[in-house]
Design a protein around this motif. Structure first.
Motif: not given
Length: 162
Positions: A43-54
């Motif tokens: 399973p590939q991990e998403s790259r970059g920063r995690r999303r703060i705003y839902n």
């Protein structure tokens, strides 16, 4: 079998290769190549920063943007503290909206701005249509009824000499 081979330790790999060599009558090196060429998908991990705003915060951002008259992100960021006081939303959402930068506001509002793009286009016609719609009268037109004014907007020669 390749999944079992890739997850095995050195002794288990040797047993798997022995079994393949005996049953399929293939060279050992050939079996290794075949077993290593088949990669198991991780399973590939998403790259970059995690999303703060839902999505909940984004919906409130969109509603505020429409209520504010579709301001640009720079002006919206400056006006947000005054608007957010009277806005009905959970405190966590208000806090997240206040900490959002103008660039982030632009990123999240981009799809909604595309929907409302026609609002910004005025739809004004070119000048040639307006010229034909307004009737122009000649300069020597004599008006004899009340309510008309004739004025000369050209500078007078005597005023220019002073």
């Amino acid at each position: 079998m390749s999944e079992r081979y890739q997850n095995a330790c050195r002794k288990e790999k040797r047993l798997i290769l022995d079994e393949l060599e005996k049953n399929l009558k293939v060279h050992r090196k050939s079996a290794i190549r075949v077993l290593n060429s088949i990669k198991t998908k991780k399973p590939q991990e998403s790259r970059g920063r995690r999303r703060i705003y839902n999505d909940f915060v984004i919906q409130h951002l969109k509603r505020l943007w429409l209520d504010m008259g579709q301001l640009c992100s720079r002006r919206m960021k400056k006006a947000l503290p005054r608007w957010i006081i009277h806005y009905d939303a959970p405190e966590v959402t208000k806090h997240l909206l206040l900490q959002m930068s103008k660039t982030t506001i632009d990123v999240y509002l981009r799809p909604y701005k595309a929907q409302y793009r026609r609002h910004w286009n005025s739809g004004t016609r070119a000048g040639k249509y307006i010229k034909t719609m307004i009737p122009l009268k000649p300069l020597d037109y004599n008006v004899r009824s009340v309510g008309h004014v004739e004025a000369d907007t050209r500078p007078q020669e005597s005023a220019l000499k002073l």
